[in-house]
Design a protein around this motif. Structure first.
Motif, PDB file in Angstrom:
ATOM      1  N   LYS A  90     -27.639  46.561  55.080  1.00 24.62           N
ATOM      2  CA  LYS A  90     -26.693  46.883  56.141  1.00 24.62           C
ATOM      3  C   LYS A  90     -25.786  45.698  56.492  1.00 24.62           C
ATOM      4  N   ARG A  91     -26.240  44.485  56.154  1.00 28.44           N
ATOM      5  CA  ARG A  91     -25.400  43.301  56.391  1.00 28.44           C
ATOM      6  C   ARG A  91     -24.383  43.092  55.275  1.00 28.44           C
ATOM      7  N   GLY A  92     -24.449  43.889  54.227  1.00 26.60           N
ATOM      8  CA  GLY A  92     -23.529  43.709  53.109  1.00 26.60           C
ATOM      9  C   GLY A  92     -23.981  42.648  52.141  1.00 26.60           C
ATOM     10  N   ALA A  93     -25.308  42.351  52.146  1.00 31.39           N
ATOM     11  CA  ALA A  93     -25.823  41.293  51.283  1.00 31.39           C
ATOM     12  C   ALA A  93     -26.309  41.829  49.938  1.00 31.39           C
ATOM     13  N   VAL A  94     -26.525  43.137  49.838  1.00 27.46           N
ATOM     14  CA  VAL A  94     -27.023  43.718  48.593  1.00 27.46           C
ATOM     15  C   VAL A  94     -26.594  45.181  48.547  1.00 27.46           C
ATOM     16  N   THR A  95     -26.401  45.687  47.332  1.00 26.88           N
ATOM     17  CA  THR A  95     -26.133  47.112  47.120  1.00 26.88           C
ATOM     18  C   THR A  95     -27.388  47.755  46.536  1.00 26.88           C
ATOM     19  N   ILE A  96     -27.778  48.897  47.091  1.00 27.74           N
ATOM     20  CA  ILE A  96     -28.916  49.646  46.567  1.00 27.74           C
ATOM     21  C   ILE A  96     -28.377  50.900  45.880  1.00 27.74           C
ATOM     22  N   ALA A  97     -28.741  51.074  44.634  1.00 25.28           N
ATOM     23  CA  ALA A  97     -28.309  52.255  43.882  1.00 25.28           C
ATOM     24  C   ALA A  97     -29.553  52.987  43.363  1.00 25.28           C
ATOM     25  N   ASN A  98     -29.651  54.267  43.636  1.00 24.15           N
ATOM     26  CA  ASN A  98     -28.843  55.063  44.516  1.00 24.15           C
ATOM     27  C   ASN A  98     -29.156  54.706  45.963  1.00 24.15           C
ATOM     28  N   ALA A  99     -28.207  55.010  46.840  1.00 27.79           N
ATOM     29  CA  ALA A  99     -28.375  54.651  48.245  1.00 27.79           C
ATOM     30  C   ALA A  99     -29.582  55.363  48.849  1.00 27.79           C
ATOM     31  N   PRO A 100     -30.296  54.714  49.754  1.00 27.98           N
ATOM     32  CA  PRO A 100     -31.360  55.418  50.490  1.00 27.98           C
ATOM     33  C   PRO A 100     -30.777  56.641  51.192  1.00 27.98           C
ATOM     34  N   GLY A 101     -31.558  57.701  51.237  1.00 27.52           N
ATOM     35  CA  GLY A 101     -31.102  58.909  51.907  1.00 27.52           C
ATOM     36  C   GLY A 101     -30.379  59.905  51.026  1.00 27.52           C
ATOM     37  N   THR A 102     -30.150  59.564  49.757  1.00 30.58           N
ATOM     38  CA  THR A 102     -29.463  60.504  48.873  1.00 30.58           C
ATOM     39  C   THR A 102     -30.362  61.677  48.494  1.00 30.58           C
ATOM     40  N   GLY A 103     -31.671  61.519  48.661  1.00 29.68           N
ATOM     41  CA  GLY A 103     -32.598  62.579  48.282  1.00 29.68           C
ATOM     42  C   GLY A 103     -32.383  63.871  49.038  1.00 29.68           C
ATOM     43  N   ILE A 104     -31.676  63.808  50.167  1.00 30.70           N
ATOM     44  CA  ILE A 104     -31.396  65.024  50.925  1.00 30.70           C
ATOM     45  C   ILE A 104     -30.591  66.008  50.091  1.00 30.70           C
ATOM     46  N   SER A 105     -29.774  65.505  49.169  1.00 31.12           N
ATOM     47  CA  SER A 105     -28.959  66.401  48.346  1.00 31.12           C
ATOM     48  C   SER A 105     -29.762  67.031  47.210  1.00 31.12           C
ATOM     49  N   ASP A 106     -31.005  66.569  46.997  1.00 30.80           N
ATOM     50  CA  ASP A 106     -31.892  67.205  46.019  1.00 30.80           C
ATOM     51  C   ASP A 106     -32.671  68.366  46.634  1.00 30.80           C
ATOM     52  N   ASP A 107     -32.588  68.507  47.941  1.00 24.78           N
ATOM     53  CA  ASP A 107     -33.295  69.570  48.647  1.00 24.78           C
ATOM     54  C   ASP A 107     -32.792  70.921  48.123  1.00 24.78           C
ATOM     55  N   LYS A 108     -33.714  71.760  47.690  1.00 20.23           N
ATOM     56  CA  LYS A 108     -33.307  73.017  47.057  1.00 20.23           C
ATOM     57  C   LYS A 108     -32.756  74.034  48.050  1.00 20.23           C
ATOM     58  N   ALA A 109     -33.076  73.873  49.320  1.00 21.70           N
ATOM     59  CA  ALA A 109     -32.461  74.741  50.329  1.00 21.70           C
ATOM     60  C   ALA A 109     -30.992  74.347  50.513  1.00 21.70           C
ATOM     61  N   ILE A 110     -30.726  73.037  50.553  1.00 25.07           N
ATOM     62  CA  ILE A 110     -29.340  72.582  50.657  1.00 25.07           C
ATOM     63  C   ILE A 110     -28.579  72.934  49.386  1.00 25.07           C
ATOM     64  N   TYR A 111     -29.252  72.860  48.242  1.00 22.23           N
ATOM     65  CA  TYR A 111     -28.638  73.266  46.968  1.00 22.23           C
ATOM     66  C   TYR A 111     -28.026  74.659  47.073  1.00 22.23           C
ATOM     67  N   SER A 112     -28.698  75.549  47.783  1.00 26.17           N
ATOM     68  CA  SER A 112     -28.226  76.931  47.864  1.00 26.17           C
ATOM     69  C   SER A 112     -26.874  77.039  48.565  1.00 26.17           C
ATOM     70  N   TYR A 113     -26.481  76.000  49.315  1.00 31.14           N
ATOM     71  CA  TYR A 113     -25.184  75.984  49.993  1.00 31.14           C
ATOM     72  C   TYR A 113     -24.123  75.200  49.225  1.00 31.14           C
ATOM     73  N   MET A 114     -24.461  74.681  48.046  1.00 33.03           N
ATOM     74  CA  MET A 114     -23.538  73.790  47.348  1.00 33.03           C
ATOM     75  C   MET A 114     -22.181  74.405  47.004  1.00 33.03           C
ATOM     76  N   PRO A 115     -22.078  75.668  46.605  1.00 33.40           N
ATOM     77  CA  PRO A 115     -20.733  76.207  46.345  1.00 33.40           C
ATOM     78  C   PRO A 115     -19.826  76.096  47.566  1.00 33.40           C
ATOM     79  N   GLU A 116     -20.376  76.397  48.757  1.00 36.92           N
ATOM     80  CA  GLU A 116     -19.581  76.283  49.982  1.00 36.92           C
ATOM     81  C   GLU A 116     -19.301  74.818  50.304  1.00 36.92           C
ATOM     82  N   ILE A 117     -20.280  73.942  50.054  1.00 38.67           N
ATOM     83  CA  ILE A 117     -20.099  72.506  50.310  1.00 38.67           C
ATOM     84  C   ILE A 117     -19.015  71.935  49.399  1.00 38.67           C
ATOM     85  N   VAL A 118     -19.037  72.323  48.122  1.00 39.24           N
ATOM     86  CA  VAL A 118     -18.027  71.837  47.176  1.00 39.24           C
ATOM     87  C   VAL A 118     -16.632  72.253  47.631  1.00 39.24           C
TER      88      VAL A 118
END
Length: 464
Positions: free
Chosen positions: A293-321
């Protein structure tokens, strides 16, 4: 490969002509040669929960999956649109949540979701990139339609097999690559390093120093971690190799500690930083989130990206796109029933024998029911789990997946497949032309995961 008994699909014409001239026994010996190569190289994966043969070779089939240029170009365009939308979506849910305010996504899918990290709210990663490496699972139906099966935006694996499959094929059948203009996949480590260096943090001075963070040798994908670090020419580190010193994440060397600028982490969020997440974690780096958070390092993939792997959220992806790009999604989702919704749950329970039911956070082919191949008792037991926790499941129809040929004994035989193209996102979107084709080696099976008996094959994208 074949349109009918006598007509060969255009991309396979050259291979089909070559195959007809081959000796079946000699090809079988080549298959053994490939297994020896994988064993000598150490290309293995671990199977959790099984004491016998916990470390296995991934089965390899030598018949390539071949795609024409126009097929790939259309698919790649849809993938690029989707990954751009995913990054915009992730930035939005950790900031203004316009997608929720607009009624596109129910707020309940973020609330009380372990994959949604409050620690990321209000923070923007370097370059505004959340998902630096994505493995999008694609299936193709018998009607020649591509569908996205799921988005792997947390820590997608399998790219090492894509590269090693290609290297094995080039060693065994160099004449095939002389006869076919196949686009390269072996440049992936070079593009990965360039992509990671392009998202260096604000405190980086000079050429960014990159490292791969692994949980260690007992992780199922450890071979891939070490392989990619070696191919990129960067350090492979464990949490015990580094420390937060003077506000930077620094790696211990024979000459003292040196700062790391970009960390390609292959550790799940919960274990990444014991100060920020699970205090009992022995795998992560204490203080890495503060440094991030101080800009001292980059984490790839960013923490919190796993929310987009959620299969319930996946079901909304056409609308999200469409919400984030302003255009309809080029790649369709597989039709999905959300069991959290009463009407959908009722339909799923009434039709379990015909559906595939998956855990919202499941992966690797575990925790799922394939209705058409399950017994009545298995369906009844799964129905009980569904009723107890409907929000934990989604259901999809059993698709008539496309097939490609494998070498079964001394002849070609059709098997079902999926495809995982790998996408790199930083200063630009780079889609590797090909990907990992996973194949269900059991006749009639739809389960392609290596942990469930599936195998892999080389994927060719032709230049023209």
């Amino acid at each position: 490969m074949l349109l009918n008994q006598d007509e060969v699909r255009q991309p396979y014409e050259s291979f089909h002509g070559w195959f007809k001239d081959q000796d079946a026994h000699e090809l079988a010996s080549k298959a053994n040669e490939a297994e020896t190569f994988f064993r000598r190289t150490g290309i293995t994966f671990n199977v959790y929960g099984q004491q016998e043969a916990a470390e296995r070779l991934i089965p390899f089939d030598m018949v390539p999956r071949i795609m024409a240029k126009n097929e790939w170009d259309k698919l790649a365009e849809g993938i690029e649109q989707r990954v751009e939308a995913l990054n915009l979506f992730l930035h939005d849910i950790y900031h203004d949540q316009e997608v929720v305010k607009a009624g596109i996504l129910p707020a309940r899918l973020l609330e009380d979701n372990d994959a949604f990290l409050p620690q990321m709210i209000g923070f923007t990663p370097p370059g505004k990139v959340y998902t630096h490496i994505i493995g999008t699972d694609i299936v193709r139906t018998g009607e020649d339609q591509f569908y996205v099966l799921e988005d792997n935006a947390r820590t997608p694996s399998g790219v090492s097999y894509m590269i090693e499959n290609r290297e094995t094929m080039m060693q065994m059948f160099p004449e095939l690559f002389a006869q076919n203009r196949v686009r390269p996949v072996e440049t992936y480590p070079h593009h990965l390093r360039r992509s990671l260096e392009a998202v260096a943090p604000p405190m980086c001075e000079g050429k960014p120093r990159v490292a791969v963070l692994t949980p260690g040798i007992f992780n199922s994908a450890y071979f891939e971690h070490s392989f990619l670090a070696d191919q990129m020419g960067v350090e492979l580190i464990e949490g015990s190799d580094v420390a937060e010193i003077d506000g930077r994440i620094q790696m211990r060397t024979t000459e003292g500690y040196v700062p790391i600028d970009v960390i390609y982490r292959r550790i799940d969020d919960a274990f990444l930083d014991p100060r920020a997440f699970n205090p009992e974690s022995m795998l992560g780096i204490p203080g890495i989130m503060d440094a991030y958070k101080r800009g001292a390092v980059t984490i790839a993939n960013a923490p919190g990206t796993g929310i987009s792997d959620d299969k319930a959220i996946y079901s909304y992806m056409p609308e999200i796109v469409e919400f984030f790009t302003g255009k309809p999604a080029m790649l369709e989702n597989v039709p999905t029933w959300r069991c959290a919704e009463e009407d959908s749950l009722r339909y799923v329970l009434d039709n379990l024998a015909d559906l595939v039911v998956k855990e919202v956070h499941g992966s690797g082919g575990y925790g799922m029911l394939v209705g058409p191949t399950s017994t009545k008792a298995e369906c009844e037991a799964f129905a009980k789990k569904l009723k107890e926790d409907p929000q934990n499941y989604i259901a999809q129809p059993t698709l008539a997946l496309s097939t490609v040929p494998i070498l079964a004994k001394d002849k070609l035989s059709p098997r079902h497949v999926d495809l995982r193209p790998f996408v790199l996102v930083s200063d630009k979107v780079r889609i590797i032309p090909g990907g990992l084709t996973r194949v269900a080696l059991k006749e009639g099976s739809l389960v392609v995961n290596s942990s469930q008996g599936g195998g892999t094959k080389d994927t060719w994208v032709l230049r023209d």
